[in-house]
Design an enzyme around this catalytic site. Structure first.
Site, short mmCIF file in Angstrom:
data_model
loop_
_atom_site.label_atom_id
_atom_site.label_comp_id
_atom_site.label_asym_id
_atom_site.label_seq_id
_atom_site.Cartn_x
_atom_site.Cartn_y
_atom_site.Cartn_z
CB SER A 259 -0.92 0.01 1.22
OG SER A 259 -0.16 0.10 2.43
CD GLU B 117 1.74 -3.05 10.50
OE1 GLU B 117 1.84 -2.26 11.45
OE2 GLU B 117 1.57 -2.68 9.33
#
Length: 422
Positions: free
Chosen positions: A168, A310
């Site tokens: 992103s 993450e």
């Protein structure tokens, strides 16, 4: 030079701790870019000071922006962006993707490079997009670092289509600089879904807070040209960096509170509330922050982590210690992060006697008794955090090059040790 190995502390009793966390890397580096492009001086309140954010601050200073220490804050004063300069982005995805669009606004050549692994991370889409928007970039036709942005002091802007399925950040980098492009920008994504949608929402939210007009639709973002308002940015605690601390409550059957947890936030780490609850944690928000309590046992997790990739290393470590199998999907893009995180997690969990295997888009982990051993970190900060979680339950884990955690959380090993043995 790699740091000496770290013997992860083993928890012989339930943890009972309150762990204040430093600021969000994602918010800090976005605030620095917006401050550099603003129409006046900006204060960034309680920014994270880590390798990634210090690299961003130094890169902006090299371009002509004043970033000055002011006790716990940073004072940022925009300046005329000029080259020639050389910029080191390290291994920071936010720096390597956010800085080139700003460099395209400079007058002069900006040479950009980073760590060896940075040259393998996806950059081709943003290089091609910047060219389509009118920037001049010399990358030797590699589509990767190193490259030179030959700035002319302006970027025409306009419409561009990009495949941002790798990160992103490829879109966020364009969005953050787009208000300073002559015609703004209309950015369309074509390809598999963009990962980490909350990070895109954070970018849009912060642009709007800076007075920028942003319109969004399915896979399209339109940024109007105009000023970026100078303002004060108050940086939230880094919620993704809370994963291992809150996870420690699950592993030990104890309690961990992270103070200052925001009531509403665009940080992906906020998903920890639901993810840890799904594994069996008791999760409560209150005036003291977010509190997670373990019950002594916890189960595996079946979850699509596409928007919160993450968190995968720590969740993978928890999965290796859980009471039932886990399936973590939607995270094929992690192969292009600081390291190939899927391959790294499988290799290190299995080397300790675990049972993990790669899927096309994720991991399958079946709990097995683990043993002592070396846990390699591959210059990846989140691998250090994953190893620390395993070490709570498995005595004798030695973490190779723990200093790499300074990328986003300097002082982590001290924080971790203090949590276990206050």
């Amino acid at each position: 030079m790699p740091s000496p190995p770290w013997s992860t502390p083993h928890a012989s009793a339930p943890i009972d701790a309150t762990v204040p966390l430093p600021g969000s890397k994602s918010m800090t580096n976005r605030a620095l870019i917006l401050a550099a492009l603003a129409d006046g001086p900006t204060r960034v309140v309680r920014p994270l000071r880590s390798r990634d954010t210090l690299l961003m601050a130094e890169a902006l200073r090299a371009l002509g922006v004043s970033v000055r220490e002011d006790e716990d804050d940073w004072q940022v004063l925009p300046g005329e962006l000029t080259g020639p300069v050389q910029v080191d982005v390290g291994l920071a995805g936010t720096v390597m993707r956010f800085l080139p669009p700003v460099a395209a606004l400079a007058d002069g050549d900006i040479a950009i490079d980073g760590d060896p692994r940075a040259r393998e991370r996806p950059m081709g889409p943003i290089i091609d997009a910047l060219r389509a928007l009118g920037a001049d970039i010399d990358d030797g036709k590699r589509g990767s670092l190193p490259f030179i942005v030959r700035g002319t002091g302006a970027v025409p802007g306009g419409s561009v289509t990009i495949d941002a399925s790798g990160s992103s950040q490829l879109i966020s980098g364009l969005l953050l600089a787009a208000p300073r492009f002559a015609r703004g920008a209309e950015i369309r994504h074509e390809g598999p879904p963009v990962p980490s949608a909350p990070h895109l929402a954070m970018t849009v939210e912060m642009l709007r807070e800076a007075g920028v007009t942003v319109e969004t639709g399915p896979d399209v973002w339109r940024v109007a040209p105009g000023p970026v308002e100078a303002r004060e940015w108050v940086i939230e605690p880094d919620l993704s960096n809370a994963a291992q601390f809150l996870g420690a409550a699950l592993v030990t059957g104890g309690r961990v509170t992270v103070p200052g947890w925001p009531g509403t936030t665009s940080q992906p780490g906020d998903a920890l509330r639901e993810l840890l609850a799904a594994m069996g944690a008791e999760v409560a928000s209150g005036p003291d922050g977010l509190t997670v309590r373990g019950t002594g046992t916890f189960q595996g997790l079946d979850a699509d982590l596409h928007e919160v990739g993450e968190l995968t290393p720590v969740l993978g470590a928890l999965a290796a210690l859980a009471g039932s199998p886990s399936r973590l999907t939607g995270i094929a893009h992690l192969r292009g992060h600081e390291t190939d995180r899927l391959a790294a997690l499988v290799a290190e969990i299995n080397a300790l006697g675990g049972d993990a295997r790669e899927l096309d888009d994720g991991l399958e982990i079946r709990p097995r008794p683990l043993r002592a051993g070396i846990f390699h970190t591959y210059d990846d900060h989140r691998m250090v955090m994953a190893a620390a979680v395993l070490g709570l339950a498995v005595p004798g884990i030695e973490v190779e090059n723990p200093a790499t955690v300074g990328k986003t959380l300097p002082g982590f090993t001290e924080l971790w040790t203090e949590m276990i043995d206050p």
